[in-house]
Motif scaffolding. Structure first.
Motif, PDB file in Angstrom:
ATOM      1  N   LEU A 109       0.814  -1.214   0.000  1.00 36.09           N
ATOM      2  CA  LEU A 109       0.000   0.000   0.000  1.00 36.09           C
ATOM      3  C   LEU A 109       0.850   1.268   0.000  1.00 36.09           C
ATOM      4  N   LEU A 140      -5.177   2.897   9.269  1.00 36.89           N
ATOM      5  CA  LEU A 140      -6.101   2.576   8.176  1.00 36.89           C
ATOM      6  C   LEU A 140      -6.984   1.392   8.551  1.00 36.89           C
ATOM      7  N   HIS A 144      -5.145   7.103   0.551  1.00 39.67           N
ATOM      8  CA  HIS A 144      -5.900   6.085   1.285  1.00 39.67           C
ATOM      9  C   HIS A 144      -7.053   6.643   2.108  1.00 39.67           C
ATOM     10  N   PRO A 176     -11.827   6.379   5.094  1.00 40.55           N
ATOM     11  CA  PRO A 176     -11.033   5.559   4.172  1.00 40.55           C
ATOM     12  C   PRO A 176     -11.597   5.644   2.753  1.00 40.55           C
ATOM     13  N   SER A 230      -8.947   2.081  -1.608  1.00 42.03           N
ATOM     14  CA  SER A 230      -7.972   1.541  -0.650  1.00 42.03           C
ATOM     15  C   SER A 230      -8.579   0.416   0.173  1.00 42.03           C
ATOM     16  N   ARG A 238      -8.473  -2.532  -1.967  1.00 40.12           N
ATOM     17  CA  ARG A 238      -7.100  -3.028  -2.106  1.00 40.12           C
ATOM     18  C   ARG A 238      -6.679  -3.812  -0.875  1.00 40.12           C
TER      19      ARG A 238
END
Length: 159
Positions: A19, A29, A66, A83, A87, A90
């Motif tokens: 990331l 995150l 992100h 968020p 992201s 992902r």
């Protein structure tokens, strides 16, 4: 347990590398993905860092694409860290296959084995929680065990 902890950190580092973020930012995150948008102050509390440090974390995550900062719908004076959907997707693409393989390992165990493992891990969690509540530098209270002592070697090879 030490090896599992080490390998878990290595996997988390690899996810962070994929990331383009460091481990601290990955933890932030993860909190946002799991718990939803937070204020930078709330994020600071979750991460146990200062609000200034939290701001730097949010800045890095925002620069990396992100997260975004958005006004709170209920209190326009507040800013929420949200968020970014791409992201989140992902992270799921990277993490879900690992979790699926772990689930497959668990599915291969008997109910009795799962019960023993759950009891063991529950005791480890209880111990860690108690350790985190104890002031640093104070001795760990010893508790008599009803279980016989175990050999403390590396155990059998599973090579």
């Amino acid at each position: 347990m030490r090896l599992i902890a080490l390998l878990t950190r290595r996997i988390e580092q690899r996810v962070g590398e994929l990331l383009g973020i460091n481990l601290t930012d990955l933890v932030a995150l993860d909190h946002l993905i799991a718990q939803g948008p937070k204020t930078p102050s709330d994020l600071a509390s979750l991460l146990e860092v200062t609000t200034a440090a939290s701001t730097h974390i949010v800045d890095r995550l925002e620069r990396a694409g992100h997260v975004s900062r958005e006004p709170d719908a209920t209190d326009r004076r507040k800013v929420l860290v949200v968020p970014v959907a791409a992201s989140v997707d992902r992270v799921r693409q990277v993490v879900e296959p690992v979790l699926e393989r772990l689930d497959a390992i668990i599915d291969g165990l008997s109910e009795a084995d799962v019960a023993v493992i759950e009891r063991f891990l529950g005791q480890i969690i209880d111990f860690y929680v108690a350790e985190l509540q104890r002031p640093l530098g104070t001795p760990t209270p010893s508790k008599p065990s009803s279980n016989p002592p175990r050999r403390r070697g590396k155990g059998p090879s599973h090579g």
